[in-house]
Design an enzyme around this catalytic site. Sequence first.
Site, PDB file in Angstrom:
ATOM      1  N   GLU A 178       4.638   0.010   4.986  1.00  0.00           N
ATOM      2  CA  GLU A 178       3.382   0.501   4.943  1.00  0.00           C
ATOM      3  C   GLU A 178       3.214   1.647   3.800  1.00  0.00           C
ATOM      4  O   GLU A 178       2.024   1.760   3.392  1.00  0.00           O
ATOM      5  CB  GLU A 178       3.280   1.298   6.508  1.00  0.00           C
ATOM      6  N   TYR A 194      -6.526   5.177   4.462  1.00  0.00           N
ATOM      7  CA  TYR A 194      -5.652   5.918   3.250  1.00  0.00           C
ATOM      8  C   TYR A 194      -5.480   5.624   1.870  1.00  0.00           C
ATOM      9  O   TYR A 194      -5.677   6.197   1.015  1.00  0.00           O
ATOM     10  CB  TYR A 194      -4.080   5.645   4.011  1.00  0.00           C
ATOM     11  N   TRP A 235      -1.164  -2.501  12.058  1.00  0.00           N
ATOM     12  CA  TRP A 235      -2.578  -2.033  11.879  1.00  0.00           C
ATOM     13  C   TRP A 235      -3.275  -3.364  12.482  1.00  0.00           C
ATOM     14  O   TRP A 235      -4.561  -3.255  12.374  1.00  0.00           O
ATOM     15  CB  TRP A 235      -2.734  -2.249  10.344  1.00  0.00           C
TER      16      TRP A 235
END
Length: 297
Positions: free
Chosen positions: A52, A116, A74
């Site tokens: 990730e 992000y 996710w």
Amino acid sequence: MRRIWVEGDERVDRTGVGTRSLFGETMRFSLKDDAIPLLTTKRVYWKTGLREMLWFLTGNTNIRPLVAQGVRIWTDWPLDRYRRETGAEIDAAEFEARILADDAFAATWGDLGPVYGHQWVNWPRYEAAGEGLFRRAPEGHNQISALITSLRNNPGSRRHIFTGWNVADLDRMALPPCHMTYQFHVRSDGGLSCMLFQRSCDLGLGFAFNVFEAALLTRMIAQQCDLHAHELVWTGGDVHLYLNHAELVEQQLSRVPEGAPKLRILNRPASIFDYKFDDFSVESYSPQAHIAAPVAV
């Protein structure tokens, strides 16, 4: 965990599941001598966290490359959106299979919005277009590159910060950033510390990955800046346990921590963006059994 479960304020939350929570909590973790904060009272799938973090640093916001590596953390958010908007009854395995097999489907339904990684390496910038108008610049601001440059050239600065909390983009994100703001500090002996502010923390599930990944990133940045990792300071805003995690909590609290895991970085690539999965090794990690619990979406 015990304090939240016993003393926490019971609240109704966004997911409707309900939580017990405390507000404004801080923990500190030494990163000296390759130490890495990995829970030993249950198995933390650190390889998933590593994949990730490397995905964040690419700036990619589609789950496809994660699913291709067997990372499913996710999937729930785009799957939930697909079910709501199409009315289709589809399970996660079928959804992920379509993400991998169908380019158009992946582009439409696999994207998470500007989450992000997008904000970290491609924060939107705008340039003058004449007559008082502005247009989006072809390239955004790469906060990670700027951070590396700042640490190398001005280690005493108090502005070594990057964040994912872009208020203009929040409503387009599948999930607004929980681990949202990172600040770095260089000691006179070359020790690099990171302070992470996390606005919302699922202590039962997410926390173990959040601290591991923050420490991992600190180690990577330290290597790129010819520093050594010193400490991770973690601060949580709303730190909570979900009410449907009672079994997880009781099992976790019945176990005794043991061991001292280490993270080794086996290679130094040319930049922070060139690390590969095989550049990392976790040693001396012998956790107790995994504890399963549902994710609140």
